[in-house]
Design a protein around this motif. Structure first.
Motif, PDB file in Angstrom:
ATOM      1  N   LEU A  22     -73.972  -7.387   5.877  1.00  0.00           N
ATOM      2  CA  LEU A  22     -75.422  -7.486   5.850  1.00  0.00           C
ATOM      3  C   LEU A  22     -75.990  -6.507   4.828  1.00  0.00           C
ATOM      4  CD1 LEU A  22     -76.233  -7.514   9.658  1.00  0.00           C
ATOM      5  CD2 LEU A  22     -76.345  -9.430   8.095  1.00  0.00           C
ATOM      6  N   PRO A  23     -77.105  -6.835   4.223  1.00  0.00           N
ATOM      7  CA  PRO A  23     -77.753  -5.856   3.349  1.00  0.00           C
ATOM      8  C   PRO A  23     -78.317  -4.709   4.192  1.00  0.00           C
ATOM      9  CG  PRO A  23     -79.031  -7.882   3.468  1.00  0.00           C
ATOM     10  CD  PRO A  23     -77.772  -8.118   4.227  1.00  0.00           C
ATOM     11  N   TRP A  24     -78.593  -3.596   3.564  1.00  0.00           N
ATOM     12  CA  TRP A  24     -79.023  -2.403   4.298  1.00  0.00           C
ATOM     13  C   TRP A  24     -80.326  -2.641   5.036  1.00  0.00           C
ATOM     14  CZ3 TRP A  24     -83.732  -0.262   3.306  1.00  0.00           C
ATOM     15  CH2 TRP A  24     -84.344  -0.624   2.115  1.00  0.00           C
ATOM     16  N   TRP A  25     -81.224  -3.440   4.480  1.00  0.00           N
ATOM     17  CA  TRP A  25     -82.525  -3.632   5.095  1.00  0.00           C
ATOM     18  C   TRP A  25     -82.461  -4.548   6.305  1.00  0.00           C
ATOM     19  CZ3 TRP A  25     -83.542  -8.734   4.968  1.00  0.00           C
ATOM     20  CH2 TRP A  25     -82.960  -9.481   3.956  1.00  0.00           C
TER      21      TRP A  25
END
Length: 71
Positions: A22-25
């Motif tokens: 997953l992306p950090w955000w």
């Protein structure tokens, strides 16, 4: 008379990996929203439109007391 169909040969390479990171955000934004709402529940004086039942505040205070006790 029917025309012959051409098929492409399949590549012999290994199957593609699925990237499940997953992306950090994707983790940061829900966490930030949860913490913000939790702070508003714990300190209802900051939420100007919140004029609800103080039972939630008492429940949160009890949970804080239970978590603060060291066994």
């Amino acid at each position: 008379m029917s025309a012959p169909t051409l098929t492409r040969p399949r590549p012999t390479a290994a199957p593609a990996r699925v990237d499940t990171r997953l992306p950090w955000w994707a983790l940061a934004l829900p966490t930030l929203a949860f913490v913000t709402l939790l702070v508003l529940i714990l300190n209802p004086s900051d939420a100007h439109a919140a004029t609800g039942d103080p039972a939630i505040t008492h429940l949160i205070e009890r949970v804080q007391l239970l978590l603060a006790r060291q066994p």
